[in-house]
Design a protein around this motif. Structure first.
Motif, PDB file in Angstrom:
ATOM      1  N   ARG A  60       0.826  -1.213   0.000  1.00 34.58           N
ATOM      2  CA  ARG A  60       0.000   0.000   0.000  1.00 34.58           C
ATOM      3  C   ARG A  60       0.858   1.259   0.000  1.00 34.58           C
ATOM      4  NH1 ARG A  60      -5.575   0.504   1.808  1.00 34.58           N
ATOM      5  NH2 ARG A  60      -6.466  -1.297   0.818  1.00 34.58           N
ATOM      6  N   LYS A  61       0.817   1.974  -1.094  1.00 32.93           N
ATOM      7  CA  LYS A  61       1.598   3.205  -1.217  1.00 32.93           C
ATOM      8  C   LYS A  61       0.986   4.354  -0.432  1.00 32.93           C
ATOM      9  CE  LYS A  61       3.920   2.184  -5.465  1.00 32.93           C
ATOM     10  NZ  LYS A  61       4.396   2.672  -6.738  1.00 32.93           N
ATOM     11  N   CYS A  62      -0.260   4.210  -0.006  1.00 30.00           N
ATOM     12  CA  CYS A  62      -0.886   5.293   0.764  1.00 30.00           C
ATOM     13  C   CYS A  62      -0.154   5.521   2.077  1.00 30.00           C
ATOM     14  CB  CYS A  62      -2.360   4.995   1.015  1.00 30.00           C
ATOM     15  SG  CYS A  62      -2.664   3.581   2.079  1.00 30.00           S
ATOM     16  N   TYR A  63       0.556   4.504   2.588  1.00 32.08           N
ATOM     17  CA  TYR A  63       1.303   4.673   3.837  1.00 32.08           C
ATOM     18  C   TYR A  63       2.475   5.643   3.664  1.00 32.08           C
ATOM     19  CZ  TYR A  63      -1.405   0.789   5.730  1.00 32.08           C
ATOM     20  OH  TYR A  63      -2.423  -0.010   6.167  1.00 32.08           O
ATOM     21  N   LEU A  64       2.864   5.921   2.432  1.00 32.85           N
ATOM     22  CA  LEU A  64       3.904   6.913   2.162  1.00 32.85           C
ATOM     23  C   LEU A  64       3.342   8.336   2.192  1.00 32.85           C
ATOM     24  CD1 LEU A  64       5.750   5.163  -0.786  1.00 32.85           C
ATOM     25  CD2 LEU A  64       6.536   5.409   1.565  1.00 32.85           C
ATOM     26  N   GLY A  65       2.032   8.425   2.137  1.00 33.39           N
ATOM     27  CA  GLY A  65       1.368   9.721   2.109  1.00 33.39           C
ATOM     28  C   GLY A  65       1.068  10.143   0.692  1.00 33.39           C
ATOM     29  N   ASP A  66      -0.056  10.759   0.505  1.00 34.70           N
ATOM     30  CA  ASP A  66      -0.446  11.303  -0.796  1.00 34.70           C
ATOM     31  C   ASP A  66      -1.378  12.483  -0.560  1.00 34.70           C
ATOM     32  OD1 ASP A  66      -2.954  10.172  -0.239  1.00 34.70           O
ATOM     33  OD2 ASP A  66      -2.635   8.450  -1.530  1.00 34.70           O
ATOM     34  N   ALA A  67      -2.114  12.863  -1.565  1.00 33.20           N
ATOM     35  CA  ALA A  67      -2.980  14.031  -1.452  1.00 33.20           C
ATOM     36  C   ALA A  67      -4.080  13.836  -0.410  1.00 33.20           C
ATOM     37  CB  ALA A  67      -3.602  14.341  -2.816  1.00 33.20           C
ATOM     38  N   PHE A  68      -4.458  12.585  -0.144  1.00 37.23           N
ATOM     39  CA  PHE A  68      -5.554  12.335   0.794  1.00 37.23           C
ATOM     40  C   PHE A  68      -5.063  11.769   2.125  1.00 37.23           C
ATOM     41  CE2 PHE A  68      -9.145   9.856   2.471  1.00 37.23           C
ATOM     42  CZ  PHE A  68     -10.100  10.861   2.540  1.00 37.23           C
ATOM     43  N   TYR A  69      -4.121  10.824   2.069  1.00 38.72           N
ATOM     44  CA  TYR A  69      -3.655  10.157   3.279  1.00 38.72           C
ATOM     45  C   TYR A  69      -2.357  10.777   3.793  1.00 38.72           C
ATOM     46  CZ  TYR A  69      -6.922   6.429   2.049  1.00 38.72           C
ATOM     47  OH  TYR A  69      -8.047   5.716   1.742  1.00 38.72           O
ATOM     48  N   PRO A  70      -2.281  11.069   5.098  1.00 38.81           N
ATOM     49  CA  PRO A  70      -1.002  11.516   5.660  1.00 38.81           C
ATOM     50  C   PRO A  70      -0.030  10.343   5.750  1.00 38.81           C
ATOM     51  CG  PRO A  70      -2.722  11.488   7.353  1.00 38.81           C
ATOM     52  CD  PRO A  70      -3.369  11.120   6.061  1.00 38.81           C
ATOM     53  N   ALA A  71       1.254  10.624   5.739  1.00 40.33           N
ATOM     54  CA  ALA A  71       2.284   9.579   5.732  1.00 40.33           C
ATOM     55  C   ALA A  71       2.390   8.895   7.100  1.00 40.33           C
ATOM     56  CB  ALA A  71       3.622  10.171   5.340  1.00 40.33           C
ATOM     57  N   ILE A  72       2.489   7.569   7.058  1.00 42.60           N
ATOM     58  CA  ILE A  72       2.762   6.774   8.253  1.00 42.60           C
ATOM     59  C   ILE A  72       4.199   6.263   8.194  1.00 42.60           C
ATOM     60  CG2 ILE A  72       2.211   4.599   9.420  1.00 42.60           C
ATOM     61  CD1 ILE A  72      -0.716   5.075   8.797  1.00 42.60           C
ATOM     62  N   LEU A  73       4.686   5.959   6.992  1.00 46.51           N
ATOM     63  CA  LEU A  73       6.030   5.412   6.804  1.00 46.51           C
ATOM     64  C   LEU A  73       6.896   6.360   5.985  1.00 46.51           C
ATOM     65  CD1 LEU A  73       5.030   1.805   5.716  1.00 46.51           C
ATOM     66  CD2 LEU A  73       6.016   2.434   7.910  1.00 46.51           C
ATOM     67  N   ASP A  74       8.199   6.216   6.151  1.00 47.94           N
ATOM     68  CA  ASP A  74       9.110   6.938   5.273  1.00 47.94           C
ATOM     69  C   ASP A  74       9.396   6.063   4.054  1.00 47.94           C
ATOM     70  OD1 ASP A  74      12.067   5.619   5.871  1.00 47.94           O
ATOM     71  OD2 ASP A  74      10.732   5.579   7.616  1.00 47.94           O
ATOM     72  N   LYS A  75       9.886   6.690   2.991  1.00 48.08           N
ATOM     73  CA  LYS A  75      10.122   5.983   1.721  1.00 48.08           C
ATOM     74  C   LYS A  75      11.149   4.878   1.860  1.00 48.08           C
ATOM     75  CE  LYS A  75       8.822   9.787  -1.271  1.00 48.08           C
ATOM     76  NZ  LYS A  75       9.232  10.716  -2.316  1.00 48.08           N
ATOM     77  N   GLU A  76      12.163   5.079   2.682  1.00 46.21           N
ATOM     78  CA  GLU A  76      13.219   4.085   2.836  1.00 46.21           C
ATOM     79  C   GLU A  76      12.680   2.788   3.445  1.00 46.21           C
ATOM     80  OE1 GLU A  76      17.345   3.307   5.276  1.00 46.21           O
ATOM     81  OE2 GLU A  76      16.564   5.347   5.154  1.00 46.21           O
ATOM     82  N   THR A  77      11.878   2.896   4.492  1.00 41.56           N
ATOM     83  CA  THR A  77      11.312   1.709   5.131  1.00 41.56           C
ATOM     84  C   THR A  77      10.409   0.958   4.159  1.00 41.56           C
ATOM     85  OG1 THR A  77      11.377   2.819   7.268  1.00 41.56           O
ATOM     86  CG2 THR A  77       9.951   0.897   7.099  1.00 41.56           C
TER      87      THR A  77
END
Length: 140
Positions: A60-77
């Motif tokens: 799930r890329k939404c965990y990286l954050g997008d226009a709707f979802y705030p980020a939970i994970l960083d890109k590296e993880t």
């Protein structure tokens, strides 16, 4: 929109992070990167779920954050977890330990039907099929 991903809820039309669930998501990713299986990583994080559910969570890329979802994970993880999954999948493929069925070679039929199908003057469909089958057997 579909189902809200684990770790979020909708409040006043916007996605907000549920902090306890977000902590579990981060721990699942860290456990998996550390070498645990998908299911063990989730169980150790306090949220037992099927390995297929954890796999979908890893994708799930939404965990990286997008226009709707705030980020939970960083890109590296996120990238490390998916690279680890790909590495494990490649190893299992090389060892032949996948559930995927091998691709069968295309079957080539050597059967040729007569150019003109003879007139079928049989009484029942069974007799007609029996007669046509007899023609095919004699063709060999």
């Amino acid at each position: 929109m579909g189902q809200i991903p684990y770790g979020y809820r909708i409040k006043n039309g916007a996605a907000v992070i549920i902090s306890a669930e977000a902590a579990q998501i981060r721990l699942i990713f860290q456990n998996y990167i550390a070498g645990m299986s998908l299911q063990s990583a989730a169980r150790a994080a306090g949220h037992p779920m099927a390995h297929s559910t954890v796999r979908r969570m890893l994708q799930r890329k939404c965990y990286l954050g997008d226009a709707f979802y705030p980020a939970i994970l960083d890109k590296e993880t996120y990238a490390r977890a998916n690279a680890e999954w790909q590495h494990r999948a490649d190893v299992m493929q090389r060892l032949g330990k996948t559930r995927r069925k091998p691709v069968c070679p295309q079957t080539k039929f050597l059967l040729e039907l007569p150019q003109q199908i003879p007139e079928l003057d049989r009484n029942t469909p069974f007799q007609q099929a029996e007669y046509l089958y007899h023609l095919i057997q004699n063709k060999e």
